[in-house]
Structure formats: structure tokens, C-alpha cells
Design a protein around this motif. Structure first.
Motif, PDB file in Angstrom:
ATOM      1  N   LEU A 159       0.845  -1.186   0.000  1.00 40.68           N
ATOM      2  CA  LEU A 159       0.000   0.000   0.000  1.00 40.68           C
ATOM      3  C   LEU A 159       0.886   1.243   0.000  1.00 40.68           C
ATOM      4  O   LEU A 159       1.833   1.339   0.783  1.00 40.68           O
ATOM      5  N   TRP A 160       0.560   2.204  -0.873  1.00 38.13           N
ATOM      6  CA  TRP A 160       1.331   3.436  -0.981  1.00 38.13           C
ATOM      7  C   TRP A 160       0.504   4.615  -0.492  1.00 38.13           C
ATOM      8  O   TRP A 160      -0.692   4.701  -0.758  1.00 38.13           O
ATOM      9  N   TRP A 161       1.171   5.542   0.189  1.00 35.66           N
ATOM     10  CA  TRP A 161       0.571   6.808   0.589  1.00 35.66           C
ATOM     11  C   TRP A 161       1.038   7.868  -0.402  1.00 35.66           C
ATOM     12  O   TRP A 161       2.231   8.077  -0.572  1.00 35.66           O
ATOM     13  N   VAL A 162       0.099   8.532  -1.047  1.00 37.33           N
ATOM     14  CA  VAL A 162       0.431   9.559  -2.038  1.00 37.33           C
ATOM     15  C   VAL A 162       0.089  10.924  -1.459  1.00 37.33           C
ATOM     16  O   VAL A 162      -1.087  11.321  -1.407  1.00 37.33           O
ATOM     17  N   GLY A 163       1.106  11.640  -0.997  1.00 36.64           N
ATOM     18  CA  GLY A 163       0.892  13.003  -0.545  1.00 36.64           C
ATOM     19  C   GLY A 163       0.624  13.892  -1.743  1.00 36.64           C
ATOM     20  O   GLY A 163       1.404  13.896  -2.690  1.00 36.64           O
ATOM     21  N   VAL A 164      -0.466  14.633  -1.707  1.00 40.87           N
ATOM     22  CA  VAL A 164      -0.856  15.406  -2.877  1.00 40.87           C
ATOM     23  C   VAL A 164      -0.229  16.795  -2.889  1.00 40.87           C
ATOM     24  O   VAL A 164      -0.439  17.563  -3.825  1.00 40.87           O
ATOM     25  N   HIS A 165       0.558  17.123  -1.852  1.00 35.93           N
ATOM     26  CA  HIS A 165       1.274  18.400  -1.807  1.00 35.93           C
ATOM     27  C   HIS A 165       2.406  18.254  -0.813  1.00 35.93           C
ATOM     28  O   HIS A 165       2.464  17.291  -0.032  1.00 35.93           O
ATOM     29  N   GLY A 166       3.339  19.195  -0.822  1.00 37.72           N
ATOM     30  CA  GLY A 166       4.443  19.160   0.125  1.00 37.72           C
ATOM     31  C   GLY A 166       3.952  19.268   1.557  1.00 37.72           C
ATOM     32  O   GLY A 166       3.073  20.076   1.867  1.00 37.72           O
ATOM     33  N   GLY A 167       4.517  18.456   2.439  1.00 39.16           N
ATOM     34  CA  GLY A 167       4.123  18.479   3.839  1.00 39.16           C
ATOM     35  C   GLY A 167       2.777  17.846   4.134  1.00 39.16           C
ATOM     36  O   GLY A 167       2.197  18.076   5.196  1.00 39.16           O
ATOM     37  N   PRO A 219      -0.766  -6.726 -14.919  1.00 40.91           N
ATOM     38  CA  PRO A 219      -2.133  -6.214 -14.991  1.00 40.91           C
ATOM     39  C   PRO A 219      -2.699  -5.748 -13.657  1.00 40.91           C
ATOM     40  O   PRO A 219      -3.805  -5.252 -13.614  1.00 40.91           O
ATOM     41  N   VAL A 220      -1.986  -5.965 -12.554  1.00 44.61           N
ATOM     42  CA  VAL A 220      -2.565  -5.697 -11.231  1.00 44.61           C
ATOM     43  C   VAL A 220      -2.255  -4.268 -10.798  1.00 44.61           C
ATOM     44  O   VAL A 220      -1.085  -3.875 -10.752  1.00 44.61           O
ATOM     45  N   PRO A 221      -3.268  -3.467 -10.464  1.00 42.02           N
ATOM     46  CA  PRO A 221      -3.021  -2.107  -9.986  1.00 42.02           C
ATOM     47  C   PRO A 221      -2.530  -2.111  -8.546  1.00 42.02           C
ATOM     48  O   PRO A 221      -2.785  -3.045  -7.794  1.00 42.02           O
ATOM     49  N   THR A 222      -1.834  -1.074  -8.162  1.00 44.83           N
ATOM     50  CA  THR A 222      -1.365  -0.965  -6.784  1.00 44.83           C
ATOM     51  C   THR A 222      -2.322  -0.091  -5.982  1.00 44.83           C
ATOM     52  O   THR A 222      -2.836   0.908  -6.487  1.00 44.83           O
ATOM     53  N   PRO A 223      -2.617  -0.480  -4.739  1.00 43.46           N
ATOM     54  CA  PRO A 223      -3.518   0.335  -3.918  1.00 43.46           C
ATOM     55  C   PRO A 223      -2.801   1.565  -3.380  1.00 43.46           C
ATOM     56  O   PRO A 223      -1.648   1.492  -2.934  1.00 43.46           O
ATOM     57  N   VAL A 224      -3.474   2.705  -3.415  1.00 41.17           N
ATOM     58  CA  VAL A 224      -2.919   3.933  -2.873  1.00 41.17           C
ATOM     59  C   VAL A 224      -3.974   4.644  -2.037  1.00 41.17           C
ATOM     60  O   VAL A 224      -5.176   4.473  -2.243  1.00 41.17           O
ATOM     61  N   GLY A 268      -3.139   2.123 -13.482  1.00 43.11           N
ATOM     62  CA  GLY A 268      -2.339   1.245 -12.638  1.00 43.11           C
ATOM     63  C   GLY A 268      -2.423   1.521 -11.166  1.00 43.11           C
ATOM     64  O   GLY A 268      -1.683   0.917 -10.392  1.00 43.11           O
ATOM     65  N   VAL A 269      -3.293   2.440 -10.747  1.00 47.38           N
ATOM     66  CA  VAL A 269      -3.482   2.674  -9.321  1.00 47.38           C
ATOM     67  C   VAL A 269      -4.941   2.447  -8.957  1.00 47.38           C
ATOM     68  O   VAL A 269      -5.844   2.682  -9.754  1.00 47.38           O
ATOM     69  N   ALA A 270      -5.158   1.980  -7.755  1.00 45.95           N
ATOM     70  CA  ALA A 270      -6.502   1.804  -7.212  1.00 45.95           C
ATOM     71  C   ALA A 270      -6.589   2.660  -5.954  1.00 45.95           C
ATOM     72  O   ALA A 270      -5.998   2.336  -4.924  1.00 45.95           O
ATOM     73  N   VAL A 271      -7.279   3.788  -6.047  1.00 47.58           N
ATOM     74  CA  VAL A 271      -7.395   4.703  -4.914  1.00 47.58           C
ATOM     75  C   VAL A 271      -8.403   4.142  -3.913  1.00 47.58           C
ATOM     76  O   VAL A 271      -9.574   3.954  -4.242  1.00 47.58           O
ATOM     77  N   LEU A 272      -7.941   3.873  -2.703  1.00 45.71           N
ATOM     78  CA  LEU A 272      -8.821   3.356  -1.653  1.00 45.71           C
ATOM     79  C   LEU A 272      -9.520   4.467  -0.889  1.00 45.71           C
ATOM     80  O   LEU A 272     -10.580   4.246  -0.320  1.00 45.71           O
ATOM     81  N   GLY A 273      -8.917   5.653  -0.863  1.00 45.86           N
ATOM     82  CA  GLY A 273      -9.534   6.742  -0.132  1.00 45.86           C
ATOM     83  C   GLY A 273      -8.560   7.878   0.086  1.00 45.86           C
ATOM     84  O   GLY A 273      -7.481   7.946  -0.535  1.00 45.86           O
ATOM     85  N   LEU A 274      -8.922   8.774   0.984  1.00 45.09           N
ATOM     86  CA  LEU A 274      -8.172   9.999   1.275  1.00 45.09           C
ATOM     87  C   LEU A 274      -8.045  10.155   2.775  1.00 45.09           C
ATOM     88  O   LEU A 274      -9.038  10.072   3.503  1.00 45.09           O
ATOM     89  N   VAL A 275      -6.824  10.399   3.242  1.00 47.64           N
ATOM     90  CA  VAL A 275      -6.579  10.743   4.636  1.00 47.64           C
ATOM     91  C   VAL A 275      -6.389  12.252   4.723  1.00 47.64           C
ATOM     92  O   VAL A 275      -5.536  12.815   4.033  1.00 47.64           O
TER      93      VAL A 275
END
Length: 209
Positions: free
Chosen positions: A62-70, A96-101, A129-136
Motif C-alpha cells: 500500500l502506498w501513501w500519495v501526498g498530494v502536496h508538500g508536507g 495487470p494488477v493495480p497498486t492500492p494507494v 495502474g493505481v486503485a485509490v482506496l480513499g483519502l486521509v
């Protein structure tokens, strides 16, 4: 994923608690409140408003994608072992498998706007290639959000499957590493929900290739 060590029973300051009756709004066995896959007809943001991409060898975490600095994605990766911070980029595995983010943003105006752009970018289908599970959403200041930001957060959250809220934590602001001893109940609940969601539904969020 690595076994989740972040349970209230393991904290020296948090005793066992009974779960609330019925599934919570973010329960992994409850349907997402927002779209769980890209949608036809959503226009993609301009190129200069999109997050960069980088290649990963496999969709194995599982990857955390910060959408901005900090935004706080590094903190989130420290909180949940076995996950990784993507450093404001989309991690793209081979087919073929997307990664969860999970997207991560602060609750100030610029952070919420960045989260909205990232959600639109994903919803448009240009990020393959990404599967967005949600937003923190991580609090940018102590206390309640002003009404205008609270309303905007609701709008932004409607564009992703789920939203989790992390409160303001003064110890983290002072530079202390996150530990079970300085982590409140709300954060334990978020981590438990995300861990259970990822563990029980590893392939429920398809993405196009």
C-alpha cells in the motif's frame, strides 16, 4: 501486508475498548461512499496540475500519495509498517494488477484543493495502474475546521471511495516520532480501518491498463 502492530491493546496508555455498535462509516465491510473507480466523462486536469509518476516493480504494498508538500504521507508510512510513502507521485506497477494507494492531504485550503485535483486526475482515468482506496485528511491546526473548509472537505471527499480524518497532534508538531504512546484513539481507529480494508479486500478496486 506486515501484521499490524497498531492496536489499542498494545499501547501503554490506551486500554481495550468495545467497538461501536454496527459498522462505522469507514468500515471495510461497508460499501464505499464515493466512486471506487475512474469515471467516464471526467475531464483530466491540465498537465501542469497533475502529480508526477514513477515506476514500481510490482503492486505488492500500500502506498501513501501526498498530494502536496508536507501532506504527511511519510508519517502515515511510519504509522503502518509495510506501507510506503510515494513522495507526491503516483506509483505505477507493470500490468495487470493495480497498486492500492491512499491520498494524503492537510485540511487547509491549499491542501484540500490539491486533494481535489488528485482525485479528479484519478477519476478521469489518466492515471493507469493505481486503485485509490480513499483519502486521509490530516488536521493542519488544533480545533475544529472553519465552516468553509469543513464544507469544502465534504465536497472533496465525495470524489473518492472513503475519507479518514487524523486530528491535530501537538507531539508530532514538535518533531516527536509517532508512537503508540503519543497517538490518540482516533488515529488507532483510522489505522485499524485501513489495515482491515487492505487485508480483506486486496483486489476490490480495479484500475484500467
Amino acid at each position: 501486508m506486515t501484521q499490524n502492530p497498531w492496536t489499542r491493546q498494545q499501547s501503554s496508555t490506551q486500554g481495550p475498548q468495545q467497538p461501536p455498535p454496527g459498522p462505522s462509516p469507514q468500515s471495510p465491510d461497508q460499501p464505499p461512499r464515493g466512486p471506487s473507480a475512474p469515471q467516464h466523462g471526467v475531464p483530466a486536469p491540465a498537465e501542469d496540475e497533475r502529480l508526477p509518476k514513477f515506476a514500481i516493480p510490482a503492486a505488492d504494498t500500500l502506498w501513501w500519495v501526498g498530494v502536496h508538500g508536507g501532506a504527511g504521507e511519510t508519517t502515515m508510512s511510519q504509522l503502518l509498517p509495510g506501507t510506503r510513502a510515494a513522495n507526491h507521485r503516483w506509483p505505477i506497477p507493470p500490468p495487470p494488477v493495480p497498486t492500492p494507494v491512499i491520498l494524503v492531504a492537510r485540511t487547509n485550503g491549499s491542501g484540500l484543493r490539491a486533494a481535489q485535483r488528485a482525485a479528479i486526475e484519478w477519476a478521469s482515468g489518466v492515471v493507469q495502474g493505481v486503485a485509490v482506496l480513499g483519502l486521509v485528511l490530516i488536521a493542519d491546526a488544533p480545533g475544529r475546521l472553519p465552516r468553509v473548509l469543513d464544507d469544502f472537505a465534504d465536497i472533496v471527499g465525495g470524489g473518492v471511495p472513503r475519507v479518514w480524518d487524523i486530528p491535530w497532534i501537538e507531539e508530532w508538531r514538535r518533531g516527536e516520532a509517532p508512537t503508540p504512546d503519543n497517538t490518540p484513539d482516533e488515529v488507532f481507529e483510522v489505522l485499524e480501518s485501513i489495515y482491515a480494508l487492505r487485508a480483506s479486500n486486496p483486489a476490490d478496486y480495479p484500475a484500467p491498463y
